[in-house]
Design a protein around this motif. Structure first.
Motif, mmCIF file in Angstrom:
data_model
loop_
_atom_site.group_PDB
_atom_site.id
_atom_site.type_symbol
_atom_site.label_atom_id
_atom_site.label_comp_id
_atom_site.label_asym_id
_atom_site.label_seq_id
_atom_site.Cartn_x
_atom_site.Cartn_y
_atom_site.Cartn_z
ATOM 1 N N GLU A 178 0.831 -1.201 0.000
ATOM 2 C CA GLU A 178 0.000 0.000 0.000
ATOM 3 C C GLU A 178 0.862 1.246 0.000
ATOM 4 O O GLU A 178 1.906 1.309 0.653
ATOM 5 N N ASP A 179 0.425 2.233 -0.757
ATOM 6 C CA ASP A 179 1.141 3.491 -0.858
ATOM 7 C C ASP A 179 0.850 4.336 0.379
ATOM 8 O O ASP A 179 -0.191 4.988 0.467
ATOM 9 N N LEU A 180 1.764 4.322 1.332
ATOM 10 C CA LEU A 180 1.542 5.075 2.559
ATOM 11 C C LEU A 180 1.638 6.585 2.348
ATOM 12 O O LEU A 180 1.228 7.353 3.218
ATOM 13 N N THR A 181 2.146 7.009 1.184
ATOM 14 C CA THR A 181 2.178 8.445 0.905
ATOM 15 C C THR A 181 0.828 8.979 0.445
ATOM 16 O O THR A 181 0.651 10.196 0.363
ATOM 17 N N ALA A 182 -0.109 8.051 0.134
ATOM 18 C CA ALA A 182 -1.437 8.453 -0.335
ATOM 19 C C ALA A 182 -1.322 9.454 -1.483
ATOM 20 O O ALA A 182 -1.892 10.552 -1.453
ATOM 21 N N ASP A 183 -0.564 9.070 -2.504
ATOM 22 C CA ASP A 183 -0.360 9.922 -3.683
ATOM 23 C C ASP A 183 0.236 11.272 -3.323
ATOM 24 O O ASP A 183 -0.147 12.316 -3.879
ATOM 25 N N GLY A 184 1.162 11.250 -2.384
ATOM 26 C CA GLY A 184 1.885 12.465 -2.063
ATOM 27 C C GLY A 184 1.267 13.338 -0.993
ATOM 28 O O GLY A 184 1.828 14.391 -0.653
ATOM 29 N N ARG A 185 0.163 12.894 -0.422
ATOM 30 C CA ARG A 185 -0.491 13.710 0.608
ATOM 31 C C ARG A 185 0.048 13.442 2.004
ATOM 32 O O ARG A 185 -0.228 14.197 2.939
ATOM 33 N N VAL A 186 0.814 12.364 2.163
ATOM 34 C CA VAL A 186 1.344 11.978 3.472
ATOM 35 C C VAL A 186 2.860 11.910 3.393
ATOM 36 O O VAL A 186 3.432 11.297 2.478
ATOM 37 N N ARG A 187 3.515 12.513 4.350
ATOM 38 C CA ARG A 187 4.972 12.451 4.459
ATOM 39 C C ARG A 187 5.346 11.204 5.266
ATOM 40 O O ARG A 187 4.864 11.010 6.372
ATOM 41 N N VAL A 188 6.196 10.378 4.706
ATOM 42 C CA VAL A 188 6.598 9.124 5.346
ATOM 43 C C VAL A 188 8.080 9.197 5.685
ATOM 44 O O VAL A 188 8.907 9.449 4.804
ATOM 45 N N GLU A 189 8.412 9.006 6.941
ATOM 46 C CA GLU A 189 9.821 8.981 7.336
ATOM 47 C C GLU A 189 10.037 7.948 8.435
ATOM 48 O O GLU A 189 9.099 7.538 9.111
ATOM 49 N N GLU A 190 11.277 7.541 8.566
ATOM 50 C CA GLU A 190 11.647 6.598 9.621
ATOM 51 C C GLU A 190 12.798 7.188 10.427
ATOM 52 O O GLU A 190 13.683 7.839 9.865
ATOM 53 N N ARG A 191 12.760 6.927 11.716
ATOM 54 C CA ARG A 191 13.807 7.440 12.591
ATOM 55 C C ARG A 191 14.250 6.367 13.581
ATOM 56 O O ARG A 191 13.430 5.600 14.082
ATOM 57 N N GLN A 192 15.534 6.377 13.858
ATOM 58 C CA GLN A 192 16.088 5.580 14.943
ATOM 59 C C GLN A 192 16.100 6.462 16.183
ATOM 60 O O GLN A 192 16.675 7.557 16.172
ATOM 61 N N VAL A 193 15.448 6.016 17.239
ATOM 62 C CA VAL A 193 15.342 6.817 18.456
ATOM 63 C C VAL A 193 15.757 5.956 19.648
ATOM 64 O O VAL A 193 15.782 4.727 19.560
ATOM 65 N N PRO A 194 16.063 6.587 20.776
ATOM 66 C CA PRO A 194 16.496 5.794 21.935
ATOM 67 C C PRO A 194 15.443 4.788 22.387
ATOM 68 O O PRO A 194 14.258 5.106 22.495
ATOM 69 N N GLY A 195 15.897 3.577 22.660
ATOM 70 C CA GLY A 195 15.028 2.558 23.217
ATOM 71 C C GLY A 195 15.024 2.632 24.735
ATOM 72 O O GLY A 195 15.466 3.632 25.322
ATOM 73 N N PRO A 196 14.561 1.595 25.402
ATOM 74 C CA PRO A 196 14.615 1.564 26.864
ATOM 75 C C PRO A 196 16.056 1.655 27.353
ATOM 76 O O PRO A 196 16.993 1.331 26.622
ATOM 77 N N GLU A 197 16.222 2.070 28.565
ATOM 78 C CA GLU A 197 17.568 2.226 29.118
ATOM 79 C C GLU A 197 18.338 0.906 29.030
ATOM 80 O O GLU A 197 17.854 -0.146 29.442
ATOM 81 N N GLY A 198 19.535 0.989 28.447
ATOM 82 C CA GLY A 198 20.371 -0.190 28.318
ATOM 83 C C GLY A 198 20.019 -1.100 27.163
ATOM 84 O O GLY A 198 20.642 -2.146 26.981
ATOM 85 N N ALA A 199 19.015 -0.722 26.362
ATOM 86 C CA ALA A 199 18.567 -1.549 25.239
ATOM 87 C C ALA A 199 18.883 -0.845 23.919
ATOM 88 O O ALA A 199 19.189 0.352 23.895
ATOM 89 N N PRO A 200 18.812 -1.579 22.803
ATOM 90 C CA PRO A 200 19.102 -0.955 21.504
ATOM 91 C C PRO A 200 18.084 0.143 21.153
ATOM 92 O O PRO A 200 16.983 0.200 21.709
ATOM 93 N N ASP A 201 18.471 1.000 20.206
ATOM 94 C CA ASP A 201 17.542 1.978 19.667
ATOM 95 C C ASP A 201 16.376 1.260 18.998
ATOM 96 O O ASP A 201 16.480 0.089 18.602
ATOM 97 N N ILE A 202 15.281 1.968 18.855
ATOM 98 C CA ILE A 202 14.117 1.428 18.160
ATOM 99 C C ILE A 202 13.857 2.254 16.903
ATOM 100 O O ILE A 202 14.282 3.406 16.802
#
Length: 412
Positions: A137-161
């Motif tokens: 499925e086109d998550l951009t909905a023909d350009g109407r939705v901005r799609v991005e992914e980010r690596q952010v801090p996970g729980p303390e002592g655990a990998p990023d999510i």
């Protein structure tokens, strides 16, 4: 001569059965064809495992299937057919399926082998990559939705999510925030699963959706999944201004296992006094590991998620703790003794699914604790019916009711 896994699988001539279902449900035909292809690939992969001399034999939960189990997962596979029967007891009565849903459930049940250590890698691949020949499925909905992914801090002592973030291209001012938790029995799925049903709220500029990629069991048992979900929620709130999110309109949603994790995350947010959720939307949530209810024992050897799959999922998450006294309320929210001070709740179920009774009980207990609850039980619905059989009248009614609740929550 040893029979192959294909010969041992007890659902019969599934290729012919799927073809018959495709004729009965014409709209489903292209998907069924791809399910057949995917199943054949899974069988070839499983047969290669079955012939490997370096792994031990073990009885899986399907009485007609004896396959090879890797040594490191042997403990979960040690529940033999006899002990499984003793564990579950007699099959309980199941209400009839909605006539429009019945052929779809049968087709889905026949398309994949029972979940086990052997089949899980291939099922995961199919769930993540999608069916061959079926465009994602086109998550951009023909350009109407901005799609991005980010690596952010996970729980303390655990990998990023990893977070998948869907935001409207056209900024119309402050928006609600929806933190989405995907389903998959605690053992499969990813951040893109089941998120498309929230696209209308992004397209119309009323919401930003943040979907959390949490670690999966059995490689990452409890509390890893729920703590990852909480970390995703915290990051969303702390970065609300960047996306124009109004922190007073903060929803958490989840489907199936994601619904259970969403409920557990809401409990964590309450008990840690941050952040404050305005609503939780629990779609056929997976809440209780104990198999004490009537409905938890009524779906067997078929459908989307039967009692054997459910046992496999909970045991993957909790190991030997499953069903015992040492299970956290954040892992299995049905165990929570105090359900007060939780956000307004939308919770739904089908009448013919295994999670029905634990959902019904949870909804009642929330209401008794003073929480405002919108509860819906849809007659004849199997697990996740409105996500897999959208053509059915009951599916359209369920989806429209839920969408309207979310719309009102975002407009509050």
């Amino acid at each position: 001569m040893e029979k192959s896994f294909n010969e041992r699988w007890s659902i019969g001539d599934n290729r012919g059965y799927l073809d018959n279902c495709a004729e009965e449900v014409g709209y489903f035909d292209p998907i069924l064809k791809e399910l057949i292809v995917g199943r054949d690939k899974a069988i070839a992969h499983i047969d290669s495992i079955y012939s490997n001399p370096h792994i031990v034999r073990s009885e899986c939960l399907n009485p007609a299937v004896s396959v090879a189990a890797p040594r490191r997962f042997r403990r979960r596979e040690q529940m033999t057919d006899q002990t499984a029967a003793d564990f579950f007891g007699a099959l309980t009565t199941r209400p009839p399926l909605d006539p429009e849903l019945a052929p779809v459930e049968k087709a889905l049940g026949a398309a994949f082998p029972p979940v086990s250590d052997e089949t899980l890698p291939e099922i995961r691949r199919q769930v993540t990559e999608g069916l061959p020949g079926v465009e994602p499925e086109d998550l951009t909905a023909d350009g109407r939705v901005r799609v991005e992914e980010r690596q952010v801090p996970g729980p303390e002592g655990a990998p990023d999510i990893t977070l998948l973030i869907l935001s409207p291209v056209e900024d119309r001012g402050p928006k609600g925030g929806i933190v989405h938790i995907h389903g998959g029995g605690m053992i499969m799925g990813d951040r893109r699963a089941h998120v498309s049903h929230l696209l209308p709220h992004v397209i119309d500029g009323s919401a930003v959706v943040v979907s959390v990629e949490y670690r999966l069991a059995p490689e990452h048992p409890d509390p890893a999944p729920v703590e990852d979900c909480y970390a995703g929620l915290v990051w969303t709130v702390k970065n609300a201004a960047e996306f124009g999110i109004d922190p007073e309109r903060l929803l958490i949603t989840g489907i199936s296992a994601g619904g259970g994790l969403a409920a557990g995350t809401a409990l964590l947010a309450r008990d840690r006094a941050f952040p404050r959720l305005s609503h939780q939307v629990l779609i056929c949530p997976m809440l209780d590991d104990r198999f004490e209810t009537h409905s938890s024992r009524m779906v067997d050897r078929g459908g989307v998620w039967d009692r054997h799959s459910n046992l496999y999922g909970w045991t993957s998450l909790l190991g030997e703790r499953r069903g015992g006294p040492d299970v956290s309320q954040y892992a299995a929210p049905a165990r929570a003794e105090d359900l007060s001070r939780l956000p307004r709740t939308y919770i739904d179920t089908g009448s013919a699914e295994g999670f029905r009774d634990e959902i019904l009980i949870y909804a009642g207990r929330l209401s008794e604790a003073g929480v405002s609850v919108d509860f819906h039980m849809w007659a004849g619905g199997f697990h996740g019916f409105d996500m897999t059989a959208g053509h059915a009248a009951v599916s359209r009614a369920s989806s429209a009711t839920r969408e309207e609740f979310i719309r009102r929550a975002l407009d509050a």
